[in-house]
Design a protein around this motif. Structure first.
Motif, short mmCIF file in Angstrom:
data_model
loop_
_atom_site.label_atom_id
_atom_site.label_comp_id
_atom_site.label_asym_id
_atom_site.label_seq_id
_atom_site.Cartn_x
_atom_site.Cartn_y
_atom_site.Cartn_z
N SER A 291 -8.44 8.28 5.87
CA SER A 291 -7.59 9.42 5.53
C SER A 291 -7.77 10.60 6.48
O SER A 291 -6.89 11.46 6.59
N GLU B 142 -5.08 -1.13 0.29
CA GLU B 142 -4.86 0.31 0.24
C GLU B 142 -5.71 1.02 1.29
O GLU B 142 -6.92 1.22 1.12
N GLU C 50 -1.85 10.54 -0.19
CA GLU C 50 -0.75 9.82 -0.85
C GLU C 50 0.45 10.75 -1.03
O GLU C 50 1.60 10.34 -0.88
N LYS D 286 4.25 10.17 0.49
CA LYS D 286 5.45 10.16 -0.34
C LYS D 286 6.49 11.13 0.21
O LYS D 286 7.70 10.85 0.17
N SER E 169 0.86 -1.19 0.00
CA SER E 169 0.00 0.00 0.00
C SER E 169 0.88 1.23 0.00
O SER E 169 2.11 1.14 0.11
N SER E 170 0.27 2.40 -0.08
CA SER E 170 1.04 3.65 -0.09
C SER E 170 1.63 3.96 1.27
O SER E 170 2.48 4.85 1.40
N THR E 171 1.22 3.22 2.32
CA THR E 171 1.76 3.45 3.67
C THR E 171 2.95 2.53 3.96
O THR E 171 3.52 2.58 5.05
#
Length: 269
Positions: free
Chosen positions: A88, A80, A188, A192, A52-54
């Motif tokens: 979020s 995700e 996201e 990053k 996932s993005s984490t």
């Protein structure tokens, strides 16, 4: 109990389970659990890692490498968190929703492969921190063999060292969502920023790092013994410039250094 007795208890617990799908991140605890489970149960163990993005790419690559070295079947799934309703917004029980989705997906994989149980790497020390993910684990009957055997983080590192596991002295890691104060939106783009910022510090040779995202401000935490490295103007200038390139306006150093669950201090205290 002595360390040896705890270790025997862990192996007995795993033996009684018969088969397990280990929620595998490649960290100290889950790597130790995966290796011992594989030693005890052989092919009745699978490792399941969620991308996932984490979850930084560097962590995923290490998890993949270790599972391959152990000869364990490794299943990669997508989980995700940002797609989970409300996640979020970063509520205080954020980890509950994340873990519930993760464990549910791992159970689907376990069922597909005829595995009886899903196991996580929670250890005995986790009982002393705010861990809403434990509620999700309990609701879904996820087992925590390490915690049940009363093995602490220090115990796990020592046993891992004796077993020559590459993670025995690996710095602790938590998903990137833990870098944000509760109530501050997670995106996201922000994830990053944190991943890139932490990679800069790791590339400089820092071992234990956290970059806490406070809007325009980056709050750096490094291990207590590593703080003195910032008494160097060149490093200060380099880190400041690089962090500003990433998108932070201000860059600060937490004078107390890294400590587990620093974002939970206001909750616990």
């Amino acid at each position: 109990m002595t360390l040896e007795q705890k270790f025997e208890k862990l192996k007995n617990i795993l033996s009684e389970l018969g088969s397990v799908a280990v929620a595998y991140s490649g960290g100290v605890d889950s790597t130790f659990l995966l290796k011992v489970a594989h030693d005890v149960l052989g092919e009745n163990v699978i490792a399941v890692t969620a991308t996932s993005s984490t979850y930084p790419e560097r962590e995923f690559n290490e998890a993949k490498k270790y599972a391959e070295q152990f000869g364990v079947k490794h299943i990669v799934i997508v989980s995700e968190e940002l797609e989970i309703e409300g996640f979020s917004k970063n509520p205080i029980d954020r980890c509950y929703y994340c873990k519930r989705e993760l464990f549910s997906k791992i159970y689907d994989v376990a069922k597909e492969y005829g595995i009886k149980y899903v196991a996580d790497g929670s250890n005995f020390d986790d009982l002393n921190d705010y861990r809403p993910g434990m509620k999700a684990a309990k609701e879904l009957n996820v087992v925590s063999p390490i915690k049940e055997a009363q093995l602490t983080k220090e115990d796990i590192r020592e046993l891992s060292r004796r077993m020559n596991l590459p993670t025995w002295n690996k710095p602790s890691f938590a998903c990137l969502s833990s870098r944000f104060p509760y109530g501050h939106e997670i995106t996201e783009e922000k994830l990053k920023m944190v991943e890139k910022a932490e990679q800069i510090l790791l590339d400089l040779g820092f071992k234990q790092v956290r970059v806490r995202h406070h809007g325009e401000i980056a709050r750096i935490e490094v291990a207590a013994q590593e703080r003195e490295r910032f008494f160097n103007v060149e490093i200060l200038d380099f880190v400041g410039d690089k962090f500003k390139e990433i998108g932070f306006t201000y860059v600060t150093l937490d004078v107390h250094g890294y400590r587990t669950g620093s974002m939970n201090e206001k909750i616990i205290n």
